[in-house]
Design an enzyme around this catalytic site. Structure first.
Site, mmCIF file in Angstrom:
data_model
loop_
_atom_site.group_PDB
_atom_site.id
_atom_site.type_symbol
_atom_site.label_atom_id
_atom_site.label_comp_id
_atom_site.label_asym_id
_atom_site.label_seq_id
_atom_site.Cartn_x
_atom_site.Cartn_y
_atom_site.Cartn_z
ATOM 1 N N GLU A 138 -45.062 -5.726 58.837
ATOM 2 C CA GLU A 138 -46.320 -6.258 59.394
ATOM 3 C C GLU A 138 -47.470 -6.102 58.413
ATOM 4 O O GLU A 138 -48.288 -7.008 58.259
ATOM 5 C CB GLU A 138 -46.659 -5.586 60.721
ATOM 6 C CG GLU A 138 -45.669 -5.829 61.852
ATOM 7 C CD GLU A 138 -45.283 -7.280 62.036
ATOM 8 O OE1 GLU A 138 -46.119 -8.175 61.761
ATOM 9 O OE2 GLU A 138 -44.128 -7.543 62.426
ATOM 10 N N HIS A 141 -47.804 -8.641 55.715
ATOM 11 C CA HIS A 141 -48.464 -9.899 56.106
ATOM 12 C C HIS A 141 -49.953 -9.896 55.754
ATOM 13 O O HIS A 141 -50.539 -10.947 55.504
ATOM 14 C CB HIS A 141 -48.342 -10.123 57.614
ATOM 15 C CG HIS A 141 -47.044 -10.745 58.051
ATOM 16 N ND1 HIS A 141 -46.627 -11.968 57.606
ATOM 17 C CD2 HIS A 141 -46.082 -10.301 58.899
ATOM 18 C CE1 HIS A 141 -45.449 -12.268 58.171
ATOM 19 N NE2 HIS A 141 -45.097 -11.265 58.953
HETATM 20 NI NI NI Z 1 -43.328 -11.201 60.078
#
Ligand code: NI
Length: 172
Positions: A138, A141
């Site tokens: 995450e 990102h």
């Molecule tokens: Ni992802």
């Protein structure tokens, strides 16, 4: 995948921006989106907002990752991540921005994440095993990275329906 926003470094939040109505609405929207697609995490750039915000929640018996241990609900603003153990662990990762595909990614097995929570309070969390991978995926990102960039053996990149996730493979 292919949207340039997913390849940008996203912008930090000001502390007073975190507690604004607008941001709380954004967080709510992210939970709804994540739940709709059965994910265990979502980052703001995935819904078109290039800002340092991600959410994580692993529920028991998650459809996409049934073997994963459950976690609390975590809202992460402006994170920094530190490796606490260089031992690598591999999981079949997938991503709501790369629908239908999985690939084996090796990442450090234990990390520390320092961040601001929904009330703009400083928090530190130490994550191990699958949760450590979810944090790293995450947070990537927010820095323009996708899991496909981190696949060592590109021959593992597969359509979900072609993968039978045996317990043994999950330990890869
Ligand atoms: Ni992802």
């Amino acid at each position: 995948m292919g949207n340039p926003l997913l390849r940008e470094q996203s912008i930090l939040f000001e502390p007073d921006e975190i507690t604004s109505v607008e941001t709380q609405e954004l967080v709510k929207d992210m939970w709804e989106t994540m739940d709709e697609y059965g994910g265990v995490g979502l980052a703001a750039p995935q819904i078109g907002v290039s800002k340092q915000l991600a959410i994580i929640r692993i529920e028991e018996d998650n459809e996409r990752y049934p073997e994963a241990e459950k976690s609390e609900e975590i809202v992460i603003f402006n994170p920094t991540i530190t490796n606490l153990d260089d031992t690598l662990q591999g999981f079949w990762e997938g991503c709501l921005s790369v629908p239908g595909l999985r690939g084996v990614v090796f990442r450090p097995r234990k990390v520390q994440v320092d961040f601001l929570d929904e009330s703009a309070n400083k928090k530190t969390l130490i994550a191990e095993d699958f949760l450590a991978t979810v944090f790293q995926h995450e947070l990537d990102h927010l820095f323009g990275k996708l899991f496909i960039d981190r696949i060592d053996d590109i021959t593992t990149l597969s359509f979900e329906e072609e993968i039978i996730l045996s317990d043994e493979e999950k330990e890869l």
